[in-house]
Design a protein around this motif. Structure first.
Motif, PDB file in Angstrom:
ATOM      1  N   ASP A 212      76.139   4.987  83.132  1.00 16.60           N
ATOM      2  CA  ASP A 212      76.659   2.967  82.091  1.00 16.60           C
ATOM      3  C   ASP A 212      77.590   3.510  81.860  1.00 16.60           C
ATOM      4  O   ASP A 212      78.373   4.786  81.504  1.00 16.60           O
ATOM      5  CB  ASP A 212      74.839   3.951  80.790  1.00 16.60           C
ATOM      6  CG  ASP A 212      75.375   2.282  80.064  1.00 16.60           C
ATOM      7  OD1 ASP A 212      75.758   1.023  80.590  1.00 16.60           O
ATOM      8  OD2 ASP A 212      75.252   1.812  79.182  1.00 16.60           O
ATOM      9  N   LYS A 214      79.540   2.607  78.354  1.00 14.04           N
ATOM     10  CA  LYS A 214      79.248   1.868  77.008  1.00 14.04           C
ATOM     11  C   LYS A 214      80.298   0.805  76.330  1.00 14.04           C
ATOM     12  O   LYS A 214      80.268   0.564  75.673  1.00 14.04           O
ATOM     13  CB  LYS A 214      78.604   2.953  76.366  1.00 14.04           C
ATOM     14  CG  LYS A 214      77.292   3.034  76.911  1.00 14.04           C
ATOM     15  CD  LYS A 214      75.879   3.355  75.620  1.00 14.04           C
ATOM     16  CE  LYS A 214      74.532   3.799  75.609  1.00 14.04           C
ATOM     17  NZ  LYS A 214      74.470   4.186  76.072  1.00 14.04           N
ATOM     18  N   GLY A 226      76.905  -3.546  74.821  1.00 16.71           N
ATOM     19  CA  GLY A 226      75.114  -3.090  75.929  1.00 16.71           C
ATOM     20  C   GLY A 226      75.725  -1.934  77.264  1.00 16.71           C
ATOM     21  O   GLY A 226      74.222  -1.431  77.698  1.00 16.71           O
ATOM     22  N   TYR A 269      62.875   5.971  79.311  1.00 18.59           N
ATOM     23  CA  TYR A 269      64.630   5.369  79.522  1.00 18.59           C
ATOM     24  C   TYR A 269      65.049   6.562  78.674  1.00 18.59           C
ATOM     25  O   TYR A 269      65.590   6.257  77.692  1.00 18.59           O
ATOM     26  CB  TYR A 269      64.679   4.622  79.808  1.00 18.59           C
ATOM     27  CG  TYR A 269      66.759   4.368  79.389  1.00 18.59           C
ATOM     28  CD1 TYR A 269      67.583   5.067  79.496  1.00 18.59           C
ATOM     29  CD2 TYR A 269      66.795   2.605  79.015  1.00 18.59           C
ATOM     30  CE1 TYR A 269      68.802   5.231  79.476  1.00 18.59           C
ATOM     31  CE2 TYR A 269      67.888   2.655  79.552  1.00 18.59           C
ATOM     32  CZ  TYR A 269      69.233   3.998  79.437  1.00 18.59           C
ATOM     33  OH  TYR A 269      70.177   3.483  78.905  1.00 18.59           O
ATOM     34  N   ASN A 285      64.678   6.018  75.013  1.00 14.52           N
ATOM     35  CA  ASN A 285      63.470   4.010  75.479  1.00 14.52           C
ATOM     36  C   ASN A 285      62.750   3.950  76.193  1.00 14.52           C
ATOM     37  O   ASN A 285      62.510   4.071  76.755  1.00 14.52           O
ATOM     38  CB  ASN A 285      65.317   3.624  75.591  1.00 14.52           C
ATOM     39  CG  ASN A 285      66.734   3.655  75.047  1.00 14.52           C
ATOM     40  OD1 ASN A 285      67.532   3.681  74.101  1.00 14.52           O
ATOM     41  ND2 ASN A 285      67.808   4.368  76.050  1.00 14.52           N
ATOM     42  N   ARG A 287      62.320   1.133  77.472  1.00 14.88           N
ATOM     43  CA  ARG A 287      62.129   0.135  78.398  1.00 14.88           C
ATOM     44  C   ARG A 287      63.353   0.126  79.131  1.00 14.88           C
ATOM     45  O   ARG A 287      64.333   1.214  79.395  1.00 14.88           O
ATOM     46  CB  ARG A 287      62.645  -1.058  77.684  1.00 14.88           C
ATOM     47  CG  ARG A 287      63.301  -1.569  76.528  1.00 14.88           C
ATOM     48  CD  ARG A 287      64.880  -1.458  76.811  1.00 14.88           C
ATOM     49  NE  ARG A 287      65.608  -0.403  75.862  1.00 14.88           N
ATOM     50  CZ  ARG A 287      67.438  -0.248  75.943  1.00 14.88           C
ATOM     51  NH1 ARG A 287      67.060  -0.526  77.323  1.00 14.88           N
ATOM     52  NH2 ARG A 287      67.564   0.347  75.440  1.00 14.88           N
ATOM     53  N   GLY A 289      67.048   0.038  81.678  1.00 11.80           N
ATOM     54  CA  GLY A 289      68.649  -0.495  81.030  1.00 11.80           C
ATOM     55  C   GLY A 289      69.085  -1.392  81.595  1.00 11.80           C
ATOM     56  O   GLY A 289      68.456  -1.913  82.459  1.00 11.80           O
ATOM     57  N   ASP A 290      69.632  -2.093  80.723  1.00 12.80           N
ATOM     58  CA  ASP A 290      70.710  -3.722  80.520  1.00 12.80           C
ATOM     59  C   ASP A 290      72.835  -2.181  81.071  1.00 12.80           C
ATOM     60  O   ASP A 290      72.971  -2.218  79.698  1.00 12.80           O
ATOM     61  CB  ASP A 290      70.528  -4.538  80.148  1.00 12.80           C
ATOM     62  CG  ASP A 290      70.880  -6.339  80.469  1.00 12.80           C
ATOM     63  OD1 ASP A 290      71.957  -5.495  81.630  1.00 12.80           O
ATOM     64  OD2 ASP A 290      70.730  -6.204  80.451  1.00 12.80           O
ATOM     65  N   PRO A 291      73.755  -2.314  81.584  1.00 15.12           N
ATOM     66  CA  PRO A 291      72.493  -2.873  83.485  1.00 15.12           C
ATOM     67  C   PRO A 291      72.634  -1.508  84.146  1.00 15.12           C
ATOM     68  O   PRO A 291      72.856  -2.098  85.379  1.00 15.12           O
ATOM     69  CB  PRO A 291      74.438  -2.866  83.344  1.00 15.12           C
ATOM     70  CG  PRO A 291      74.944  -1.886  83.256  1.00 15.12           C
ATOM     71  CD  PRO A 291      74.047  -1.582  81.473  1.00 15.12           C
ATOM     72  N   GLU A 292      71.600  -1.006  83.675  1.00 13.92           N
ATOM     73  CA  GLU A 292      71.523   0.585  84.959  1.00 13.92           C
ATOM     74  C   GLU A 292      70.279  -0.137  85.590  1.00 13.92           C
ATOM     75  O   GLU A 292      70.193   0.094  87.525  1.00 13.92           O
ATOM     76  CB  GLU A 292      70.737   1.610  84.496  1.00 13.92           C
ATOM     77  CG  GLU A 292      71.641   2.733  83.325  1.00 13.92           C
ATOM     78  CD  GLU A 292      71.644   2.096  81.688  1.00 13.92           C
ATOM     79  OE1 GLU A 292      71.563   1.052  81.697  1.00 13.92           O
ATOM     80  OE2 GLU A 292      71.394   3.339  81.139  1.00 13.92           O
TER      81      GLU A 292
HETATM   82  N1  GLY Z   1      72.725  -0.120  79.219  1.00 18.26           N
HETATM   83  C1  GLY Z   1      72.210   1.565  77.255  1.00 18.26           C
HETATM   84  C2  GLY Z   1      70.877   0.758  76.967  1.00 18.26           C
HETATM   85  O1  GLY Z   1      69.853   0.216  77.938  1.00 18.26           O
HETATM   86  O2  GLY Z   1      70.282   0.912  76.476  1.00 18.26           O
END
Ligand code: GLY
Ligand code: AMP
Length: 429
Positions: A212, A214, A226, A269, A285, A287, A289-292
């Motif tokens: 990512d 950040k 994010g 994650y 995490n 759930r 990842g965003d944007p992974e």
């Molecule tokens: N890219 C970081 C997250 O989804 O927490």
């Protein structure tokens, strides 16, 4: 099968896009979705926080599987509620989601299982936390215990910064309940890497690695966001690290869940720091990842739907995943002001030309469709992913696509995956 995807970001567009390719998917709904999901699924105007309306919708429309994108509904127990109504939902229960929703719970579990992570102290009393700062080593990292929209982590260079962060969180209620307890931990040095694992309660299956970006600005400057872009596979990951990650982190974590009486079923994650001594956990995490996700899923050749089902059914040990060997680079286009207060309502153009390019996939995040017009409606607006045989090729294609897209005051990083250009990525040694 009828599938409901909950959420409205780029991650949810990528999940809906991938699930729609499944031969078992008959219909996809997104609640509430965005301007991109409306093209491939039916958007349903229910916010991710309205659990009652979501349950009613799932029942009335005979939804077979619900995939929950964001952390908040998971932490608030949406999967427990769906299960209680005999509805199948992908994601951890409220109790299991504590691994992300409470940094103290995660730290205690890691300590009990000797999982490598930053040395930390936890506090529920502000006077004790402030007193600790007088003799703590700096820089140190101050973290709100609960979910704080990605803003609950402060890297404090000195005691004064730490003291004001603690005061804001614990005394002034900056993050409400989430900041009533804090973790103070050592600053880890190294490079970050995101791993994703489908965990079915007993076993897990790893997805490909990703990195990512950040910070808001090029050269890792500016505030944390994010995520302004990602690429997969990560250039700082290899088979040796993966073996250590599995024995030192994943296996003890699963043992820890069992000892806590928690059945984690969903996507886990771990965010890692690769230090000179090996991988260290920064956070877990619960759930995607965003944007992974927008970089990982375009590389997944296998059908995602049976993988989600196997996770729910405790059969992930029977699954494998086939991957595209190519590299994916994802560039996020954001609104002016993001990650602070940002502009909305700007007209977006050029998507058609960008999407025509080979090996390019555009995922929407903060977009809204009104008739023929697409406008910005969020901080992160679009995620543009390109696949390439090399990192250079993927980067060049992603930025070529970005050059076609316009909205007023759009900002994006120009150095996504740049640090990896010379590295031998994609080859686990
Ligand atoms: N890219 C970081 C997250 O989804 O927490
Ligand atoms: P977290 O929510 O705990 O992942 O923290 C968000 C971001 O803060 C991470 O992705 C890192 O960039 C940074 N961070 C968190 N903890 C540490 C740490 N102990 N040392 C260095 N950076 C950290």
């Amino acid at each position: 099968m009828k599938i409901l995807v909950i959420g409205s970001g780029g991650r949810e567009h990528a999940l809906a896009w991938k699930l729609r390719q499944s031969s078992h998917a008959e219909k996809i709904f997104c609640a509430p979705g965005n301007g991109g999901t409306s093209e491939i699924a039916e958007n349903v105007a229910i916010p991710a926080s309205d659990f009652g309306a979501l349950v009613r919708f799932a029942k009335e429309n005979h939804v077979d599987l619900t995939a929950v994108g964001p952390d908040d509904p998971l932490a608030a127990g949406i999967v427990d509620l769906f299960a209680g109504e005999k509805l199948r939902a992908f994601g951890p229960t409220k109790s299991a989601a504590r691994i992300e929703a409470s940094k103290i719970f995660a730290k205690e579990l890691m300590r009990a299982q000797k999982i490598p992570t930053a040395d930390a102290r936890t506090f529920s009393n502000s006077a004790e936390a402030l007193c600790y700062c007088e003799q703590a080593k700096f820089p140190a990292v101050i973290k709100a215990d609960g979910l704080a929209l990605g803003k609950g982590v402060i890297v404090a260079a000195d005691a004064a910064t730490a003291t004001s962060a603690i005061d804001e969180m614990m005394n002034q209620g900056r993050f409400g309940e989430a900041g009533r307890r804090v973790v103070i931990e050592e600053l880890l040095r190294g490079t970050e890497c995101s791993l994703h694992a489908l965990v079915d309660g007993n076993n897990y299956l790893l997805l490909e690695s990703a990195r990512d970006h950040k910070r808001a600005l090029d050269g890792d400057q500016g505030p944390n966001t994010g995520g302004m872009g990602a690429f997969s596979p990560a250039d700082n990951w290899n088979s040796k690290l993966q073996a250590r990650f599995e024995t030192e982190i994943m296996q003890p974590l699963l043992r820890g869940f069992v000892q806590e009486g928690v059945k984690f079923r969903g996507l886990l994650y771990p965010g890692l720091m690769i230090t000179s001594e090996g991988p260290r956990v920064l956070e877990f995490n619960c759930r995607f990842g965003d944007p992974e996700t927008q970089a990982i899923l375009p590389r997944m050749k296998s059908d995602l739907l049976p993988l989600l089902e196997a996770t729910i059914d405790g059969k992930i040990d029977q699954c494998t995943i086939e991957w595209d060997e190519r590299v994916a680079v994802t560039v996020v286009l954001a609104s002016a002001g993001y990650p602070g207060k940002y502009e909305t309502g700007k007209s977006i153009s050029g998507l058609g030309d960008a999407a025509k390019l080979e090996d390019v996939q555009i995922f929407h995040a903060g977009t809204k469709r009104g008739g023929d017009e697409l406008t910005t409606a969020g901080g992160r607006v679009l995620a543009v992913t390109a696949l390439g045989a090399t990192i250079e090729a993927a980067r060049a294609r992603a930025y070529e696509a970005v050059s076609h897209i316009h909205f007023e005051n759009c900002h994006f990083r120009r150095d996504i995956a740049l640090s990896a250009v010379t590295a031998n990525i994609g080859k686990l040694s």
